[in-house]
Design a protein around this motif. Structure first.
Motif, mmCIF file in Angstrom:
data_model
loop_
_atom_site.group_PDB
_atom_site.id
_atom_site.type_symbol
_atom_site.label_atom_id
_atom_site.label_comp_id
_atom_site.label_asym_id
_atom_site.label_seq_id
_atom_site.Cartn_x
_atom_site.Cartn_y
_atom_site.Cartn_z
ATOM 1 N N ASP A 126 0.821 -1.208 0.000
ATOM 2 C CA ASP A 126 0.000 0.000 0.000
ATOM 3 C C ASP A 126 0.862 1.267 0.000
ATOM 4 N N ILE A 127 2.053 1.164 0.588
ATOM 5 C CA ILE A 127 2.889 2.375 0.659
ATOM 6 C C ILE A 127 4.015 2.365 -0.378
ATOM 7 N N TRP A 128 4.777 1.256 -0.410
ATOM 8 C CA TRP A 128 6.019 1.290 -1.180
ATOM 9 C C TRP A 128 5.955 0.637 -2.560
ATOM 10 N N TYR A 129 5.066 -0.325 -2.740
ATOM 11 C CA TYR A 129 5.177 -1.099 -3.986
ATOM 12 C C TYR A 129 4.030 -0.922 -4.972
ATOM 13 N N LYS A 130 3.086 -0.038 -4.654
ATOM 14 C CA LYS A 130 2.077 0.218 -5.685
ATOM 15 C C LYS A 130 2.644 1.278 -6.643
ATOM 16 N N PRO A 131 2.140 1.385 -7.863
ATOM 17 C CA PRO A 131 2.785 2.247 -8.861
ATOM 18 C C PRO A 131 2.936 3.695 -8.399
ATOM 19 N N PHE A 132 4.065 4.288 -8.808
ATOM 20 C CA PHE A 132 4.333 5.705 -8.526
ATOM 21 C C PHE A 132 3.943 6.542 -9.742
ATOM 22 N N ASP A 133 3.785 7.836 -9.511
ATOM 23 C CA ASP A 133 3.617 8.744 -10.647
ATOM 24 C C ASP A 133 4.982 8.976 -11.293
ATOM 25 N N VAL A 134 5.991 9.233 -10.442
ATOM 26 C CA VAL A 134 7.339 9.515 -10.976
ATOM 27 C C VAL A 134 8.388 8.761 -10.163
ATOM 28 N N LEU A 135 9.300 8.112 -10.874
ATOM 29 C CA LEU A 135 10.444 7.460 -10.229
ATOM 30 C C LEU A 135 11.700 8.181 -10.673
ATOM 31 N N ILE A 136 12.546 8.575 -9.722
ATOM 32 C CA ILE A 136 13.805 9.247 -10.076
ATOM 33 C C ILE A 136 14.944 8.329 -9.654
ATOM 34 N N VAL A 137 15.838 8.035 -10.558
ATOM 35 C CA VAL A 137 16.978 7.176 -10.232
ATOM 36 C C VAL A 137 18.201 8.065 -10.051
ATOM 37 N N GLY A 138 18.815 8.026 -8.859
ATOM 38 C CA GLY A 138 19.991 8.860 -8.572
ATOM 39 C C GLY A 138 19.638 9.949 -7.578
ATOM 40 N N GLY A 139 20.293 9.903 -6.416
ATOM 41 C CA GLY A 139 19.958 10.842 -5.339
ATOM 42 C C GLY A 139 21.046 11.863 -5.084
ATOM 43 N N GLY A 140 21.708 12.342 -6.155
ATOM 44 C CA GLY A 140 22.643 13.466 -6.024
ATOM 45 C C GLY A 140 21.862 14.766 -6.095
ATOM 46 N N ILE A 141 22.555 15.874 -6.327
ATOM 47 C CA ILE A 141 21.879 17.169 -6.334
ATOM 48 C C ILE A 141 20.765 17.215 -7.380
ATOM 49 N N VAL A 142 20.996 16.613 -8.547
ATOM 50 C CA VAL A 142 19.988 16.691 -9.612
ATOM 51 C C VAL A 142 18.739 15.883 -9.229
ATOM 52 N N GLY A 143 18.949 14.635 -8.788
ATOM 53 C CA GLY A 143 17.805 13.790 -8.426
ATOM 54 C C GLY A 143 17.028 14.363 -7.249
ATOM 55 N N LEU A 144 17.747 14.817 -6.226
ATOM 56 C CA LEU A 144 17.074 15.356 -5.037
ATOM 57 C C LEU A 144 16.288 16.615 -5.380
#
Ligand SMILES: Cc1cc2nc3c(=O)[nH]c(=O)nc-3n(C[C@H](O)[C@H](O)[C@H](O)COP(=O)(O)OP(=O)(O)OC[C@H]3O[C@@H](n4cnc5c(N)ncnc54)[C@H](O)[C@@H]3O)c2cc1C
Length: 389
Positions: free
Chosen positions: A17-35
């Protein structure tokens, strides 16, 4: 007896219900650009389901391993940009970096960033005469030097009441760092990259972004495969993996290794301004009473073409020699930190967000100057995503 194959634990109803149902947007990479992409998306659209995936938090990219120059470009570097992409595009690039820095400082306050607005100095030493001539003398039959033309264009575009770049004559630092000329740039500053990323991460959590610590192994237009074997579904996928992108999308972005050293505290340092050398490839700054020296990839090209965090001993020796040259005479050069980091080189000198044929959005390839521009790229990735949602 055959061992049973490791299985992925099936999600519970609650996990699903929280983590594995579809997201609207997925961002890969948590550097300055992703964050920044994640926090801009969720700030303007709190109902969007946004997830940010990095192979680990704290992230292991360039954003926490850089030198902390909030740089918009030294003139020596801009000489190459003008030759490669033309004068107008170079001015646009500098303006984009200035805008990125403004966005970053509007997102995270200066105190948290430990932002110091100290004018940077570019030193031209023996051997740099050719570049210096291109900066100071009029070329292409014009009457004005590149320095003057760039100042005039930036004054107009950025509505400045001062010249950003000024000739400040020969300078001497420490025991043997001598220059034949120097140019000071007032548009730049320096900050603490770790504090920047920690603050952006906190903001993402506060805004309800779901963060996953796991490697992505495959990208699809409708989601990503994770190392655990799970597949996370999403309507849009944004890739901000910088120098590691070629593992997911071959040959779009090339990795390049940069190496850095930081000395133990030194007594009696006489200089404060961050320094650029060799068209921006080499850089030095103070961290309180320590000295950071990094870069010089131009001198060690072969060993820098990798996305592995290795240390090159010859490059390390060069960094030490540069360090010694800026210390007071007789100071002992004790190194307390040495690390490498991977930057990503795009196919153009003008990093922009792009939509690939697959529908995936790519926001990567900031090269050695992503601290200022990264926030703008994040904002543009968020805007492109919303336009096409
Ligand atoms: C040593 C060094 C010094 C630098 N100095 C400066 C400087 O002083 N000033 C400046 O402006 N710029 C500097 N830069 C460049 C600047 O740091 C970068 O341009 C900027 O941080 C890029 O940010 P990013 O978000 O695009 O990428 P990154 O910060 O590299 O983030 C990419 C993220 O993607 C993650 N990732 C990669 N592959 C996967 C995968 N398969 N699955 C999940 N996650 C993945 C990584 O863990 C990483 O956290 C320097 C770079 C280096 C290496």
């Amino acid at each position: 007896m055959e061992k049973p194959q490791a299985q992925i634990a099936k999600p519970s109803f609650w996990e699903q219900d929280i983590w594995y149902k579809p997201f609207d947007v997925l961002i890969v990479g948590g550097g300055i650009v992703g964050l920044q992409t994640a926090q801009f998306l969720s700030a303007d659209n709190p109902s969007l389901r946004v997830a940010l995936i990095d192979r680990q938090f704290p992230p292991l990219g360039a954003s926490t391993r850089n030198a902390g120059f909030a740089c918009v470009g030294s003139l020596g570097e801009l000489v190459d940009d003008v030759e490669a992409i033309g004068f107008d595009a170079t001015i646009e690039l500098v303006c984009r970096r200035v805008e990125g820095l403004r966005l970053l400082r509007a997102t995270v306050d200066d105190q948290t960033l430990q932002y110091e607005a100290i004018a940077n100095v570019e030193l031209f030493r023996k051997g740099d005469e050719q570049v210096l001539t291109k900066v100071l003398e009029s070329t292409n039959g014009g009457t004005e030097s590149l320095l003057k033309r760039i100042n005039a264009a930036l004054r107009e575009k950025l509505d400045l009441s001062f010249d950003p770049y000024s000739e400040t004559g020969p300078k001497t630092y420490g025991s043997t760092m001598n220059s034949i000329a120097s140019i000071t740039n007032q548009l730049e500053g320096q900050l603490h990259p770790g504090k920047m990323i920690a603050a952006l991460y906190r903001l993402c959590i506060l805004r309800g972004v779901t963060c996953f610590s796991e490697s992505v192994t495959e990208l699809k237009h409708d989601g990503v495969a994770l190392q655990s074997g799970r597949f996370l579904k999403a309507r849009r996928v944004i890739v901000a993996t910088n120098g590691f992108t070629q593992r997911l999308l071959p040959s779009v972005i090339q990795p390049a290794l940069n190496q850095v050293i930081v000395s133990a505290p030194v007594a009696g340092l006489q200089w404060r301004a961050p320094i650029h050398l060799e068209q921006g490839y080499g850089y030095l700054r103070r961290i309180k009473d320590r000295v950071l020296v990094g870069g010089f990839r131009n001198r060690f090209k072969d060993s820098s073409e990798t996305d592995q965090f290795q240390l090159d001993s010859d490059l390390g020796a060069h960094l030490r020699a540069v360090l010694v040259s800026v210390l007071p005479i007789h100071a002992r050069p004790r190194i307390e930190f040495e690390w490498s980091g991977v930057l990503g080189l795009g196919t153009t000198r003008m990093p922009k967000v792009q939509q690939l044929e697959s529908g995936i959005i790519l926001a990567a390839g900031l090269g050695g100057m992503g601290v200022a521009l990264g926030s703008l790229l994040g904002k543009e990735a968020a805007q492109m995503t919303l336009q096409r949602a």
